[in-house]
Design an enzyme around this catalytic site. Structure first.
Site, PDB file in Angstrom:
ATOM      1  N   ASP A   1       0.832  -1.229   0.130  1.00  0.00           N
ATOM      2  CA  ASP A   1       0.030  -0.246   0.195  1.00  0.00           C
ATOM      3  C   ASP A   1       0.862   1.320  -0.068  1.00  0.00           C
ATOM      4  O   ASP A   1       0.343   2.452  -0.154  1.00  0.00           O
ATOM      5  CB  ASP A   1      -1.000  -0.143   1.190  1.00  0.00           C
ATOM      6  CG  ASP A   1      -0.351   0.013   2.628  1.00  0.00           C
ATOM      7  OD1 ASP A   1       0.810  -0.104   2.709  1.00  0.00           O
ATOM      8  OD2 ASP A   1      -0.976   0.178   3.540  1.00  0.00           O
TER       9      ASP A   1
ATOM     10  N   GLU B   1       9.508  -4.056  10.390  1.00  0.00           N
ATOM     11  CA  GLU B   1       9.934  -2.647   9.846  1.00  0.00           C
ATOM     12  C   GLU B   1      10.453  -1.510  10.972  1.00  0.00           C
ATOM     13  O   GLU B   1       9.862  -1.484  11.827  1.00  0.00           O
ATOM     14  CB  GLU B   1       8.675  -1.981   9.184  1.00  0.00           C
ATOM     15  CG  GLU B   1       8.798  -0.516   8.317  1.00  0.00           C
ATOM     16  CD  GLU B   1       8.059  -0.031   7.432  1.00  0.00           C
ATOM     17  OE1 GLU B   1       7.099  -0.676   7.158  1.00  0.00           O
ATOM     18  OE2 GLU B   1       8.087   1.311   7.177  1.00  0.00           O
TER      19      GLU B   1
HETATM   20  O1  KIV Z   1       3.618  -1.166   1.677  1.00  0.00           O
HETATM   21  C1  KIV Z   1       4.741  -1.410   1.493  1.00  0.00           C
HETATM   22  O2  KIV Z   1       5.475  -1.397   0.738  1.00  0.00           O
HETATM   23  C2  KIV Z   1       5.190  -2.360   2.616  1.00  0.00           C
HETATM   24  C3  KIV Z   1       6.721  -2.636   2.794  1.00  0.00           C
HETATM   25  C4  KIV Z   1       7.435  -1.629   3.052  1.00  0.00           C
HETATM   26  C5  KIV Z   1       6.563  -3.845   3.727  1.00  0.00           C
HETATM   27  O3  KIV Z   1       4.592  -2.369   3.621  1.00  0.00           O
END
Ligand code: KIV
Length: 280
Positions: free
Chosen positions: A44, A182
């Site tokens: 997202d 993260e």
């Molecule tokens: O939305 C995204 O790209 C993510 C990644 C950074 C893990 O959740």
């Protein structure tokens, strides 16, 4: 033949590091798939790097499905994970099931990702029980940016670190096939990686995770608003794009584009007839 969930789990057991990248469109996904990335996340994050929102919060199911379909069409080998957007899995387990199923049934993804730890465990369990593989995501969970008070490193106090370990264990117990960590300190990510049996995929979580994920627009230097500390630019496509567009503008203005190479011919006698009839 696409990468399977089983193969991803085996990679941890065999000590093989797992590269994962985001993708949001057909053409990029095709290149990434062709390069051999086993896991592609339709994150997202597309809300920020493709659609220009300030956070991932405004992203809708329809937007996610639209982009996930394009990525699925562009890929043959990678396992595709659809990222469940804000508030599409929180209100009830049945809503979570319905939306997770849309990623698999309508968009053709093979798995979904959702943010949250212990509090999401019951939802994860039900989605997995219904046959949909789930990737967890803890630490800095961007959909909770307001709750967290900004895009900040997580797990820095003892209490917060213990919570994250518990979250990872609860997700593993609920049946996730992997967990994104993260923006957490390297030693904490190392500890969680040792503690859980499923692969950890880090972003801003140091080198000891079982795999790494990067936002493709950061990796390729396509997103110029800011470069997160955890990102490494392997290319600077923004410079190449700016230079190419500049050359195009100059050539159009100078009349040197297009040349015969980019143009089409027609039969000379047909042209002569046309000229006689229409040019006075
Ligand atoms: O939305 C995204 O790209 C993510 C990644 C950074 C893990 O959740």
């Amino acid at each position: 033949m696409r990468t399977t969930i089983l193969q991803i789990k085996e990679m941890k057991q065999k000590g093989k590091r797992i590269p994962m990248l985001t993708a949001y469109d057909y053409a990029t996904a095709k290149l990434i798939d062709g390069a051999g990335v086993p896991l592609i996340l339709v994150g997202d994050s597309l809300g920020m790097v493709v659609l220009g929102y300030e956070s991932t919060i405004p992203v809708t199911m329809d937007e996610m499905l639209h982009h996930t379909k394009a990525v699925v069409r562009g890929t043959e080998q990678s396992l595709i994970i659809g990222d469940m957007p804000f508030m599409t899995y929180h209100a009830s387990v049945s809503e979570a099931l319905h939306n997770a199923a849309r990623f698999i049934q309508e968009a053709g993804a093979q798995a979904v990702k959702l943010e949250g730890g212990e509090t999401m465990a019951e939802t994860v369990r039900r989605v997995v029980e219904c046959g949909i593989p789930v990737m967890g995501h803890i630490g800095l969970t961007p959909q909770s940016v307001h709750q967290l008070g900004g895009f900040k490193v997580q797990g820095k106090t003892q209490e917060a670190a213990i919570r994250l370990v518990k979250d990872a264990c609860a997700l593993e117990e609920a049946g996730v096939f992997a967990i994104v960590l993260e923006a957490i300190p390297t030693p904490l990510a190392k500890l969680i990686t040792k503690k859980v049996g499923v692969p950890t995929i880090g972003i801003g979580a140091g080198p000891f995770c079982d795999g790494q994920v990067q936002v493709v627009s950061d990796l390729l230097g396509l997103f110029t608003d800011f470069v997160p500390k955890h990102a490494k630019q392997y290319a600077k496509l923004s410079d190449i794009i700016k230079q190419s567009v500049g050359e195009y503008i100059n050539e159009v203005q100078a009349g040197t584009f297009p040349t015969d190479k980019q143009s089409y011919t027609m039969d000379e006698s047909l042209l002569a007839g046309l000229e006689q009839e229409y040019i006075w």
